[in-house]
Design an enzyme around this catalytic site. Structure first.
Site, PDB file in Angstrom:
ATOM      1  N   TYR A  10      -1.596  28.509   3.493  1.00 43.33           N
ATOM      2  CA  TYR A  10      -0.833  29.040   2.370  1.00 43.33           C
ATOM      3  C   TYR A  10      -1.504  28.736   1.029  1.00 43.33           C
ATOM      4  O   TYR A  10      -1.889  29.655   0.287  1.00 43.33           O
ATOM      5  CB  TYR A  10       0.579  28.452   2.421  1.00 43.33           C
ATOM      6  CG  TYR A  10       1.461  28.775   1.234  1.00 43.33           C
ATOM      7  CD1 TYR A  10       1.536  30.067   0.714  1.00 43.33           C
ATOM      8  CD2 TYR A  10       2.249  27.788   0.650  1.00 43.33           C
ATOM      9  CE1 TYR A  10       2.358  30.362  -0.355  1.00 43.33           C
ATOM     10  CE2 TYR A  10       3.078  28.067  -0.419  1.00 43.33           C
ATOM     11  CZ  TYR A  10       3.125  29.350  -0.921  1.00 43.33           C
ATOM     12  OH  TYR A  10       3.935  29.630  -1.991  1.00 43.33           O
ATOM     13  N   LEU A  31      -7.450  27.889  12.328  1.00 42.46           N
ATOM     14  CA  LEU A  31      -6.380  28.893  12.479  1.00 42.46           C
ATOM     15  C   LEU A  31      -5.198  28.386  13.297  1.00 42.46           C
ATOM     16  O   LEU A  31      -4.435  29.171  13.856  1.00 42.46           O
ATOM     17  CB  LEU A  31      -6.928  30.193  13.089  1.00 42.46           C
ATOM     18  CG  LEU A  31      -8.045  30.884  12.288  1.00 42.46           C
ATOM     19  CD1 LEU A  31      -8.471  32.174  12.989  1.00 42.46           C
ATOM     20  CD2 LEU A  31      -7.620  31.164  10.858  1.00 42.46           C
ATOM     21  N   GLY A  34      -3.074  28.472   9.931  1.00 45.83           N
ATOM     22  CA  GLY A  34      -3.496  29.464   8.953  1.00 45.83           C
ATOM     23  C   GLY A  34      -3.598  30.853   9.551  1.00 45.83           C
ATOM     24  O   GLY A  34      -3.407  31.055  10.759  1.00 45.83           O
ATOM     25  N   TYR A 139       3.546  11.070   7.133  1.00 47.71           N
ATOM     26  CA  TYR A 139       2.827  12.097   6.387  1.00 47.71           C
ATOM     27  C   TYR A 139       2.372  11.561   5.027  1.00 47.71           C
ATOM     28  O   TYR A 139       1.196  11.633   4.680  1.00 47.71           O
ATOM     29  CB  TYR A 139       3.714  13.337   6.199  1.00 47.71           C
ATOM     30  CG  TYR A 139       3.154  14.325   5.200  1.00 47.71           C
ATOM     31  CD1 TYR A 139       1.897  14.891   5.380  1.00 47.71           C
ATOM     32  CD2 TYR A 139       3.888  14.694   4.068  1.00 47.71           C
ATOM     33  CE1 TYR A 139       1.376  15.790   4.461  1.00 47.71           C
ATOM     34  CE2 TYR A 139       3.387  15.602   3.156  1.00 47.71           C
ATOM     35  CZ  TYR A 139       2.123  16.139   3.347  1.00 47.71           C
ATOM     36  OH  TYR A 139       1.605  17.029   2.436  1.00 47.71           O
ATOM     37  N   PHE A 167       3.813  18.937  -5.877  1.00 47.68           N
ATOM     38  CA  PHE A 167       5.258  18.864  -5.714  1.00 47.68           C
ATOM     39  C   PHE A 167       5.647  20.087  -4.862  1.00 47.68           C
ATOM     40  O   PHE A 167       5.059  20.278  -3.800  1.00 47.68           O
ATOM     41  CB  PHE A 167       5.940  18.720  -7.073  1.00 47.68           C
ATOM     42  CG  PHE A 167       5.849  17.275  -7.564  1.00 47.68           C
ATOM     43  CD1 PHE A 167       6.990  16.508  -7.675  1.00 47.68           C
ATOM     44  CD2 PHE A 167       4.616  16.682  -7.847  1.00 47.68           C
ATOM     45  CE1 PHE A 167       6.910  15.175  -8.071  1.00 47.68           C
ATOM     46  CE2 PHE A 167       4.521  15.352  -8.240  1.00 47.68           C
ATOM     47  CZ  PHE A 167       5.676  14.598  -8.355  1.00 47.68           C
ATOM     48  N   HIS A 187      10.664  25.282   4.041  1.00 44.56           N
ATOM     49  CA  HIS A 187      10.778  25.255   2.586  1.00 44.56           C
ATOM     50  C   HIS A 187      11.961  26.107   2.119  1.00 44.56           C
ATOM     51  O   HIS A 187      12.223  27.182   2.670  1.00 44.56           O
ATOM     52  CB  HIS A 187       9.481  25.727   1.944  1.00 44.56           C
ATOM     53  CG  HIS A 187       8.337  24.810   2.225  1.00 44.56           C
ATOM     54  ND1 HIS A 187       7.029  25.171   1.996  1.00 44.56           N
ATOM     55  CD2 HIS A 187       8.291  23.541   2.707  1.00 44.56           C
ATOM     56  CE1 HIS A 187       6.229  24.160   2.334  1.00 44.56           C
ATOM     57  NE2 HIS A 187       6.985  23.165   2.764  1.00 44.56           N
ATOM     58  N   LEU A 188      12.627  25.636   1.083  1.00 47.19           N
ATOM     59  CA  LEU A 188      13.899  26.220   0.667  1.00 47.19           C
ATOM     60  C   LEU A 188      13.788  27.685   0.265  1.00 47.19           C
ATOM     61  O   LEU A 188      14.564  28.524   0.751  1.00 47.19           O
ATOM     62  CB  LEU A 188      14.487  25.404  -0.494  1.00 47.19           C
ATOM     63  CG  LEU A 188      15.799  25.938  -1.081  1.00 47.19           C
ATOM     64  CD1 LEU A 188      16.894  25.959  -0.031  1.00 47.19           C
ATOM     65  CD2 LEU A 188      16.206  25.106  -2.294  1.00 47.19           C
ATOM     66  N   ILE A 205      22.859  23.696   3.002  1.00 55.19           N
ATOM     67  CA  ILE A 205      22.606  22.743   1.916  1.00 55.19           C
ATOM     68  C   ILE A 205      22.854  21.356   2.482  1.00 55.19           C
ATOM     69  O   ILE A 205      23.965  21.049   2.946  1.00 55.19           O
ATOM     70  CB  ILE A 205      23.521  22.998   0.703  1.00 55.19           C
ATOM     71  CG1 ILE A 205      23.221  24.359   0.084  1.00 55.19           C
ATOM     72  CG2 ILE A 205      23.354  21.887  -0.326  1.00 55.19           C
ATOM     73  CD1 ILE A 205      24.105  24.693  -1.112  1.00 55.19           C
ATOM     74  N   ARG A 219      14.525  19.487  -7.287  1.00 57.83           N
ATOM     75  CA  ARG A 219      13.099  19.524  -6.987  1.00 57.83           C
ATOM     76  C   ARG A 219      12.352  20.309  -8.066  1.00 57.83           C
ATOM     77  O   ARG A 219      12.909  21.161  -8.753  1.00 57.83           O
ATOM     78  CB  ARG A 219      12.847  20.175  -5.615  1.00 57.83           C
ATOM     79  CG  ARG A 219      13.401  19.377  -4.452  1.00 57.83           C
ATOM     80  CD  ARG A 219      12.650  18.073  -4.249  1.00 57.83           C
ATOM     81  NE  ARG A 219      13.133  17.321  -3.102  1.00 57.83           N
ATOM     82  CZ  ARG A 219      14.081  16.377  -3.149  1.00 57.83           C
ATOM     83  NH1 ARG A 219      14.649  16.086  -4.308  1.00 57.83           N
ATOM     84  NH2 ARG A 219      14.450  15.734  -2.066  1.00 57.83           N
TER      85      ARG A 219
END
Length: 323
Positions: A10, A31, A34, A139, A167, A187-188, A205, A219
């Site tokens: 990404y 890959l 990716g 991580y 971030f 991701h949101l 949420i 965030r």
């Protein structure tokens, strides 16, 4: 010539889009996460694995590199807790192999993708680079380990590096050619947009009792193209001898609650979300907002795009994938 490792991912693919305008680029990617089609056609693609020394030797023996830009890593916090071995092997051991090959071929410049997860839960309104890192998951620890390795290699071997602590990267390329596509998606913003497009039943949420204006986590979101351009600034600082060792935060400097992000997605798309309220997730800080003052003061970079622009570009890309 610049080597971009993980350039099919990404953030890496967006960096390559910008970098090929100025430099010859080789992309090395296995890959595993990716996408081959995300790599700009002006770049030379080599399929290979960061963890295999023979793959690295093959590339370094064929081309002469001014610098390496390293994006390849496992990056799911939850997965790192249940499978830390994967994270220490992929993110630490493989990077040590890369650094060994770089030194062998006398390539001394590296841009390293790091993360706000190195900070842990600082419980501060604004996070700058003076905060002592204290990661709370494998991580974040794996990324901090490499930051510390780079410091030692700079002292011992005259390696020159810039560490960029991200971030929340979001959005898509303005032409909608490439965007955020993870499996699973965690991701949101893409989760909300997938739901609003009819691909998910609801949006959850996690936690509504934080000490924030509306009780949900805050965030800092940065457009992925702004992030890519920051890497160009960092690269130039190494190639022009403005930097030898540096660590920078990359963010917008402004935070948005989960509810604000959902409401902005609704406004951009003209659709209403079906929201489910759930318990907090363990390890989620109430707020994570970056101070990017250091990189602005030293390199002149700042994030330009707003949350609305981030979501507009992400929505355009998402719709481009559906038709």
């Amino acid at each position: 010539m610049i080597l971009v490792i993980g350039g099919a991912g990404y953030i890496g693919s967006h960096l390559v889009k910008e970098l090929v305008k100025k430099e010859a680029v080789i992309v090395l990617d296995n890959l595993s996460t990716g996408h081959r089609e995300s790599i700009d056609e002006k770049a030379i693609f080599v399929q290979g694995d960061l963890g295999k020394r023979s793959d690295l030797e093959h590339v370094f023996s064929q081309y002469s590199f001014k610098a390496v830009m390293h994006f390849a890593a496992s990056s799911l916090v939850g997965e790192s807790v249940v499978n830390p071995q994967k994270y220490y092997e992929n993110n630490v051991i493989s990077t040590l192999t890369l650094l060994s090959v770089m030194l062998k071929y006398n390539v001394k410049n590296i841009i390293f993708s790091s993360t706000a997860a190195t900070y842990g839960v600082p419980n501060l309104n604004m996070i700058d680079e003076t905060i002592v890192p204290n990661p709370i998951n494998p991580y974040g620890r794996s990324k901090l380990m490499i930051e510390q390795v780079l410091m030692d290699y700079a002292t011992a071997y005259d390696l020159r590096y810039v560490v960029l602590r991200y971030f929340n990267a979001a959005g898509a390329y303005e032409t909608a050619e490439i965007g955020e596509s993870h499996n699973p998606e965690t991701h949101l913003i893409p989760i909300v947009l997938q739901h609003l497009a009819g691909d998910r039943e609801k949006v959850c949420i996690y936690g509504t009792d934080y000490k924030t204006p509306d009780g949900t986590c805050i965030r800092d979101y940065i457009h992925v193209t702004d992030l890519a351009i920051a890497h160009i600034f960092a690269l130039n600082s190494l190639l022009e001898n403005k930097n030898k060792e540096a660590i920078y935060n990359l963010g917008n400097g402004r935070g948005y609650t989960v509810k604000e992000v959902i409401e902005t997605c609704e406004a951009v798309t003209g659709k209403k979300a079906n929201i489910e309220l759930s318990e907090r997730r363990e390890g989620d800080p109430a707020r994570l907002i970056a101070s990017s003052k250091k990189i602005f003061d030293e390199l002149g970079w700042r994030a330009e795009k707003s949350l609305v622009e981030i979501i507009e570009d992400a929505w355009k890309w998402h719709n481009n994938q559906r038709y």
